[in-house]
Design an enzyme around this catalytic site. Structure first.
Site, PDB file in Angstrom:
ATOM      1  N   PRO A 170      29.784   0.363  15.898  1.00  0.00           N
ATOM      2  CA  PRO A 170      29.786  -0.486  14.691  1.00  0.00           C
ATOM      3  C   PRO A 170      29.832  -1.996  14.902  1.00  0.00           C
ATOM      4  CG  PRO A 170      31.965   0.429  15.036  1.00  0.00           C
ATOM      5  CD  PRO A 170      31.090   1.027  16.099  1.00  0.00           C
ATOM      6  N   CYS A 171      28.762  -2.561  15.450  1.00  0.00           N
ATOM      7  CA  CYS A 171      28.698  -4.016  15.601  1.00  0.00           C
ATOM      8  C   CYS A 171      28.597  -4.709  14.232  1.00  0.00           C
ATOM      9  CB  CYS A 171      27.536  -4.417  16.505  1.00  0.00           C
ATOM     10  SG  CYS A 171      25.922  -3.841  15.952  1.00  0.00           S
ATOM     11  N   HIS A 172      28.229  -3.954  13.193  1.00  0.00           N
ATOM     12  CA  HIS A 172      28.147  -4.552  11.848  1.00  0.00           C
ATOM     13  C   HIS A 172      29.520  -4.974  11.336  1.00  0.00           C
ATOM     14  CE1 HIS A 172      28.749  -0.187  11.217  1.00  0.00           C
ATOM     15  NE2 HIS A 172      29.473  -0.558  10.170  1.00  0.00           N
TER      16      HIS A 172
END
Length: 201
Positions: A170-172
């Site tokens: 989850p880089c978001h």
């Protein structure tokens, strides 16, 4: 003889059925002879079409349509192996978990991952991203501290921007210190959509 068999078995079917049958036969042969190194498929999501690719070790790539799926497959052929085949069944678990995630029924992914497309500090950053809980965010500076290099804020941004497994890793959830979203491989609208999805749960 094979040509006759194909003609007999496909009489009265459309081209899509013929192609699907041939693809399934090719996939079986490739598996039996240990000739398949990367399997891939596409899935439709609220973010558009996502390409999923996996090795024997696990999911190795998730790619947005704007990345050009053909270009991504060419990179995989160069960096991992040219023995790539569209085998949707090999990625059923990943497709199912993504469906559950986008439906709001899954907050974490439980898939084997192959991180071979990342190394060094980038890999260190990616391995810490799942520590950012669903529905929350962390600043680039905070992730730099998690990864053991507080001064590497810009490098964290680069690692997130080159994440080979977006959504699943989850880089978001990594945002600027002022709370604004910052950049994203899938584009700013995709990042905002993911953050809204998680905050609504």
């Amino acid at each position: 003889m094979n040509g006759t068999l194909i003609a007999d078995n496909t009489r009265g079917t459309d081209d899509a059925d013929v192609l699907a049958g041939l693809r399934a036969r090719l996939a079986r042969s490739a598996r039996q002879e240990n000739l398949l190194d990367v399997a891939y498929r596409t899935v439709d999501t609220p973010l558009g079409s996502l390409l999923l690719a996996a090795t024997e070790k696990g999911l190795v790539r998730v790619a947005f349509a704007l990345e050009d799926h053909d270009a991504v497959l060419n990179v995989l052929a160069t960096r991992i192996s040219p023995r790539i085949l569209q085998v949707p069944g090999r990625l059923d678990a990943a497709a199912r978990e993504l469906d559950e995630y986008f439906a709001g029924r899954r907050t974490a992914f439980d898939l084997p991952l192959d991180f071979r497309l990342a190394a060094g500090f980038r890999l260190e950053v990616l391995q810490h991203l799942p520590e950012i809980a669903y529905g929350t965010t962390a600043s680039y500076a905070m992730v730099a501290r998690l990864a053991g290099n507080p001064g590497a804020v810009r490098a964290v941004g680069t690692a997130c921007g080159r994440n080979p497994l977006p959504v699943v890793v989850p880089c978001h959830r990594v945002v600027r210190s002022d709370g604004s979203p910052g950049g994203y491989l899938g584009g700013p609208a995709a990042k905002e959509k993911l953050l809204r999805l998680e905050s609504a749960a």
